[in-house]
Design an enzyme around this catalytic site. Structure first.
Site, PDB file in Angstrom:
ATOM      1  CE  LYS A  71     -71.302  32.142  -8.589  1.00  0.00           C
ATOM      2  NZ  LYS A  71     -69.929  32.649  -8.455  1.00  0.00           N
TER       3      LYS A  71
ATOM      4  CE1 TYR B 130     -69.237  33.434  -2.462  1.00  0.00           C
ATOM      5  CE2 TYR B 130     -67.356  34.853  -2.944  1.00  0.00           C
ATOM      6  CZ  TYR B 130     -67.919  33.593  -2.845  1.00  0.00           C
ATOM      7  OH  TYR B 130     -67.156  32.490  -3.122  1.00  0.00           O
TER       8      TYR B 130
ATOM      9  CG  ASP C  25     -71.067  41.189  -6.867  1.00  0.00           C
ATOM     10  OD1 ASP C  25     -71.699  40.815  -7.871  1.00  0.00           O
ATOM     11  OD2 ASP C  25     -70.324  40.437  -6.219  1.00  0.00           O
TER      12      ASP C  25
ATOM     13  NE  ARG D  14     -47.467  37.861 -15.424  1.00  0.00           N
ATOM     14  CZ  ARG D  14     -46.745  38.979 -15.228  1.00  0.00           C
ATOM     15  NH1 ARG D  14     -47.304  40.057 -14.706  1.00  0.00           N
ATOM     16  NH2 ARG D  14     -45.465  39.012 -15.568  1.00  0.00           N
TER      17      ARG D  14
END
Length: 390
Positions: free
Chosen positions: A206, A110, A181, A57
């Site tokens: 993506k 988005y 972004d 983590r």
């Protein structure tokens, strides 16, 4: 020595090789935990902590290798990966709580990002104002009011383009933190840090991965990311080693894929523009597109995303979708396969009619993620599907 080319960096940067084993590709460190303290002479360190690896983590060698590859492609000094793109966005924005006061963003975000900005961030003391990307590009706002500007390189699905050079210069001059972004562009078509951005965000789900089979997010910067690293650790938004391996493998062909995405989308956009059942096409590569000059100034390529309006309204649009065969009717984007979706049914289905009007998202709009298939086959299928709109 001159900077190596994009494809050379995509293949070779960040690869973790151990001469004891002679591995050619980075191995998967499928470990939850590591020896700690590790007193072995010459033991590897996690660059985010400067200490030995302890728990995945916090950090993992496979994940670090991926982050180094991505940083090389972005031209960034530092980079972090996340379990999803939203995990990267939320970790970045939450790291600003208590330091920054007011955020300016664009309407055409988005959908999940917009919801987070409007409904969650104000509860943590980050006030967010929303304007159109056109007002942002024309600097039609009070610069003195904002500490952070958050925007996207190309908006979804109307394909409006950010004048990043202009906004980057403005932010640098006025001490405003600029976050971009750049998912629709990918590092192949644009490196926002070179144009004035302070932070770059990507949904690695993506184009960076490119195969529609993993989820990830990335944040890069030339400034220290320790606060965002701590937020990632606290939120548990870390990418796992196996996903990192797959994304790193996909990233090696990013340049080759984007070259084909760029070429195919341009050819498809021109084809659609000439079809009698298409009302209009949004693609910044078209010379008569209203954002073409801005795109030419800010991007090296025009990307694989486009949208278009069909005749027959929502019924015509749905008839078009039913006529598709190999092009899948599915959300998301950036994979090797072409995907089509109606924003009215997916990404913008919950957006109010008034907001959709401002965003220029109409019921007859189709968003197309153009893949790397042979363009002749794509055009043939699109033409057949368009014949069904009436």
């Amino acid at each position: 020595m001159s900077k190596k080319g994009f494809n050379t960096r995509a293949v070779g940067s960040g690869e973790l090789k151990d001469k004891k084993y002679g591995n050619v590709v980075t191995p998967i460190f499928q470990n939850a935990t590591f020896l700690y303290p590790n007193y072995t002479e010459g033991s590897s360190k996690d660059p985010n902590t400067g200490d030995s690896f302890i728990y995945s983590r916090w950090g993992n060698p496979t994940v670090i290798a991926l982050e180094e590859k991505y940083a090389s492609l972005e031209g960034a000094a530092h980079a972090l990966s996340f379990s999803t793109g939203m995990a990267g966005i939320t970790s970045l924005m939450m790291s600003l709580v208590g330091k920054k006061k007011r955020v300016l963003s664009i309407m055409d975000l988005y959908g999940q990002t917009l919801s987070f900005f409007k409904n969650k961030l104000p509860k943590y003391g980050l006030d967010v104002d929303i304007i159109s990307i056109d007002k942002l590009n024309s600097i039609d706002f009070d610069v003195t009011k904002y500490d952070v500007i958050y925007t996207e390189s190309i908006t979804n699905p109307s394909m409006k383009v950010l004048d990043l050079k202009t906004i980057g210069e403005l932010c640098n001059k006025n001490g405003i933190t600029l976050i971009v972004d750049a998912t629709f562009c990918s590092p192949y078509n644009q490196n926002p840090l070179d144009l004035g951005a302070d932070y770059v965000v990507h949904s690695g789900t993506k184009y960076l991965n490119g195969h529609s089979d993993t989820m990830s997010g990335f944040v890069s910067s030339n400034t220290d990311l320790s606060d965002i690293f701590d937020m990632r650790k606290n939120l548990g938004a870390t990418l796992d080693a196996f996903q990192a391996y797959l994304i790193q493998r996909g990233m090696k062909t990013l340049g080759l894929r984007m070259r084909q995405h760029n070429s195919n989308a341009m050819e498809v956009a021109q084809f659609l523009k000439e079809n009698s059942n298409v009302i209009s096409v949004n693609y910044p590569g078209l010379k008569d597109d209203r954002y073409h000059s801005i795109a030419e100034k800010n991007m090296r390529g025009f990307g694989g995303m486009l949208s278009f309006r069909v005749k027959g309204g929502i019924k015509g649009a749905r008839n078009f979708m039913k006529g598709l065969e190999s092009i899948s009717a599915a959300p998301s984007l950036g994979g090797v396969e072409s995907l089509a979706t109606l924003p009215i049914d997916t990404s913008h289905g919950s957006v109010s009619q008034d907001d959709r009007k401002v965003m220029e998202v109409t019921e007859d709009m189709v968003r197309l993620s153009v893949g790397i298939e042979d363009p002749e086959d794509l055009k043939e299928e699109l033409g057949k599907a368009l014949s069904h709109v009436n």
